[in-house]
Motif scaffolding. Structure first.
Motif, PDB file in Angstrom:
ATOM      1  N   ASN A  13       0.683  -0.913  -0.042  1.00 17.25           N
ATOM      2  CA  ASN A  13       0.066  -0.145  -0.046  1.00 17.25           C
ATOM      3  C   ASN A  13       0.861   1.304   0.098  1.00 17.25           C
ATOM      4  N   GLU A  14       0.412   2.238  -0.353  1.00 15.94           N
ATOM      5  CA  GLU A  14       1.047   3.641  -0.432  1.00 15.94           C
ATOM      6  C   GLU A  14       1.380   4.292   0.789  1.00 15.94           C
ATOM      7  N   LYS A  15       0.928   3.892   2.006  1.00 15.95           N
ATOM      8  CA  LYS A  15       1.541   4.228   3.460  1.00 15.95           C
ATOM      9  C   LYS A  15       2.837   3.571   3.699  1.00 15.95           C
ATOM     10  N   LEU A  16       3.048   2.065   3.204  1.00 13.08           N
ATOM     11  CA  LEU A  16       3.994   1.264   3.347  1.00 13.08           C
ATOM     12  C   LEU A  16       5.132   1.981   2.540  1.00 13.08           C
ATOM     13  N   LYS A  17       4.824   1.911   1.272  1.00 15.40           N
ATOM     14  CA  LYS A  17       5.572   2.645   0.024  1.00 15.40           C
ATOM     15  C   LYS A  17       6.497   4.029   0.809  1.00 15.40           C
ATOM     16  N   LYS A  18       5.563   4.915   1.181  1.00 14.35           N
ATOM     17  CA  LYS A  18       5.976   6.007   1.616  1.00 14.35           C
ATOM     18  C   LYS A  18       6.936   6.032   2.879  1.00 14.35           C
ATOM     19  N   LYS A  19       6.661   5.140   3.604  1.00 15.16           N
ATOM     20  CA  LYS A  19       7.474   5.071   4.856  1.00 15.16           C
ATOM     21  C   LYS A  19       8.893   4.367   4.560  1.00 15.16           C
ATOM     22  N   LEU A  20       8.943   3.385   3.486  1.00 17.68           N
ATOM     23  CA  LEU A  20      10.121   2.786   2.969  1.00 17.68           C
ATOM     24  C   LEU A  20      10.823   3.818   2.427  1.00 17.68           C
ATOM     25  N   LYS A  21      10.261   4.699   1.374  1.00 20.12           N
ATOM     26  CA  LYS A  21      11.014   5.743   0.441  1.00 20.12           C
ATOM     27  C   LYS A  21      11.502   6.539   1.647  1.00 20.12           C
ATOM     28  N   ASN A  22      10.828   7.180   2.484  1.00 21.09           N
ATOM     29  CA  ASN A  22      11.504   8.385   3.610  1.00 21.09           C
ATOM     30  C   ASN A  22      12.590   7.662   4.347  1.00 21.09           C
ATOM     31  N   ARG A  23      12.605   6.319   4.536  1.00 16.01           N
ATOM     32  CA  ARG A  23      13.814   5.714   5.341  1.00 16.01           C
ATOM     33  C   ARG A  23      14.933   5.690   4.403  1.00 16.01           C
TER      34      ARG A  23
END
Length: 98
Positions: A13-23
């Motif tokens: 999902n987009e929430k996980l993708k955003k979290k991974l991209k931020n990290r």
């Protein structure tokens, strides 16, 4: 990437993708910072501390992705009767433990 995984895709999902991209963006910035520290002859111990910090950040990111992988991709493949995914997961975990 191994040959067996070329055709595989994920659907996080987009929430996980955003979290991974931020990290990953933060880690990328840390690596650039270390490169600058080397160029500027910063004290070795300070650089090693930053490297340790990056290792920790990468490990946390990998653990986050592994958890998501197990809760989505693995369960989905097992539901489809693809039990070979367990062997793939074990290989991945062994690599992560090195």
């Amino acid at each position: 990437m191994s040959t067996c995984c070329i055709d595989k895709k994920t659907h996080h999902n987009e929430k996980l993708k955003k979290k991974l991209k931020n990290r990953l963006n933060r880690i990328e910035g840390q690596v650039r910072g270390i490169n600058k520290m080397v160029e500027e002859d910063i004290y070795c111990d300070d650089i090693l501390t930053q490297i340790s910090s990056i290792r920790s950040a990468l490990s946390g990111t990998a653990n986050l992705l592994l958890e998501a992988h197990m809760k989505s991709c693995i369960i989905e493949q097992l539901s489809d009767g693809k039990t070979e995914v367990i062997d793939e997961l074990l290989v991945t975990i062994k690599k992560m433990m090195k």
